[in-house]
Design a protein around this motif. Sequence first.
Motif, PDB file in Angstrom:
ATOM      1  N   THR A  65     -22.467  45.280 -53.953  1.00  0.00           N
ATOM      2  CA  THR A  65     -21.930  46.616 -53.308  1.00  0.00           C
ATOM      3  C   THR A  65     -21.057  47.408 -54.734  1.00  0.00           C
ATOM      4  OG1 THR A  65     -21.530  45.946 -51.341  1.00  0.00           O
ATOM      5  CG2 THR A  65     -20.884  48.338 -51.952  1.00  0.00           C
TER       6      THR A  65
ATOM      7  N   THR B  22     -20.342  44.356 -46.954  1.00  0.00           N
ATOM      8  CA  THR B  22     -21.485  45.218 -46.447  1.00  0.00           C
ATOM      9  C   THR B  22     -22.005  44.669 -45.216  1.00  0.00           C
ATOM     10  OG1 THR B  22     -21.950  45.461 -48.678  1.00  0.00           O
ATOM     11  CG2 THR B  22     -23.671  46.339 -47.119  1.00  0.00           C
TER      12      THR B  22
ATOM     13  N   ASP C   4     -29.014  47.875 -50.515  1.00  0.00           N
ATOM     14  CA  ASP C   4     -27.898  46.787 -50.910  1.00  0.00           C
ATOM     15  C   ASP C   4     -28.312  45.941 -49.582  1.00  0.00           C
ATOM     16  OD1 ASP C   4     -25.546  45.684 -51.204  1.00  0.00           O
ATOM     17  OD2 ASP C   4     -24.303  47.069 -50.163  1.00  0.00           O
TER      18      ASP C   4
HETATM   19 MG    MG Z   1     -21.673  44.347 -50.432  1.00  0.00          MG
END
Ligand code: MG
Length: 442
Positions: free
Chosen positions: A166, A186, A205
């Motif tokens: 991230t 995340t 991501d």
């Molecule tokens: Mg992450």
Amino acid sequence: MSKTRVYQLAKELDISSKELISKLEEYDVEVTNHMSTLEDDIIEIIKELYKSNEGKSESMDSTEDENAIGLPESISVKDFCDKIGKTVTDVMTKLVSMGVFATINQEIDFETAEALALEFNIDVKLEGAEEEEAEYGIEDFEDDPKDLKDRPPVITVMGHVDHGKTSLLDAIRETNVTAREAGGITQHIGASEVYVDGKKIVFLDTPGHEAFTSMRARGASLTDIAILVVAADDGVMPQTKEAINHAKAAGVPIIVAINKMDKPGSNPDRVKQELSEHGVLVEDWGGDTISVPVSALKGEGIDNLLEMIVLAAEMQELKANPNRLGAGVVIEAKLDKSRGPVATVLVQKGNLKVGDPIVAGASFGRVRAMINDKGKNIKKANPSTAVEILGLSDVPNAGDTFNAVKSDKLARQIGEKRKAKFREANLNSTTKVSLEDLFMHI
Ligand code: MG
Ligand code: GTP
């Protein structure tokens, strides 16, 4: 749809192939050698249409293939007689009536053999066609090469928990999502678009937790290039290995980002050595995998990494047809209290527009609004665009494919069929079948 199936289906429905082909065209199904993800759904709808019209029993299912006799691509008349259990005289008579003059040792092609078998009311199938169909079943219609236009690359960022995926994306976007995330982890696949030298790159991501392994596996198959983030002070870890395996299984090239180079304990050489032990040979180890040292925290090496991504993407000559109904994959989906089901989708081919009837996995609806990665409402999304869409009936699964279709009715019919199938599969099996598995094996 393949001509073979058109034949079989027309016979089953007791209509001419010509009529069936024009019906299929209404539903946007082309008669080619390729299958579409929607094809099976549409076939069922057409079957029902004809069966209910003619008042025939609806209990007939798609058993046609199971009882069909397998034939090779070409077969001698004699062998054909043996296969279908008819006498040479009967077969020769039919052949002549079809205008085919062959001797008993002469080879006839599958199309002829099939038409001939149908004369005897016998279903045949091309040997090995099942595997082929299963494979085509997850594909869409084939585009004419002249309709293909360049499309931006889709990049997935993968790697072990906390290695800085991230943060790296933040550095790339020059925003700061990490600080806003609960616990800095995340929770789902996010998507963002950045421009490098005026060229768009889409980044996905991926989550770091073990529990999201399956999601990550899907991540790899969505993307053109995988960025493998490895912390220089930690080296190759279990999820680094998993990510390598996913990328390799999906045939996706890897670019290694050796992150946290600013840390005192960083040891990029050890990372490279460990990678080599797992089949990833970087350039200074004599391999062809690009590796770039970076510090996501300090924003160092990011330009170099982006340059490598652009280069690797250019080599792939990525293309898609932007002028057809939109299709792609659901990246993530959730139920929002005020907005209802919300799905983030990646448009992979065609274009998706506000107002389009859509089916995503077993959910369906009409695109009510589309929001891009910057939170802006947009009207149209072209290939390689990640957008949040509103207007679905339910929350689809991450990894489900979606298709814009011609009418609301069709979207509903397909969605409801899939739902029923999903329920049935759940009832009939003790192991849990994901929707994705289900559709891959129809
Ligand atoms: Mg992450
Ligand atoms: P998950 O989403 O949980 O898998 O983690 P992630 O891989 O996205 O890692 P994240 O970006 O959340 O970073 C994890 C921690 O490493 C955070 O505390 C970051 O500040 C730190 N970090 C990330 N990149 C760097 C770097 O280049 N240098 C240093 N020193 N710390 C970094």
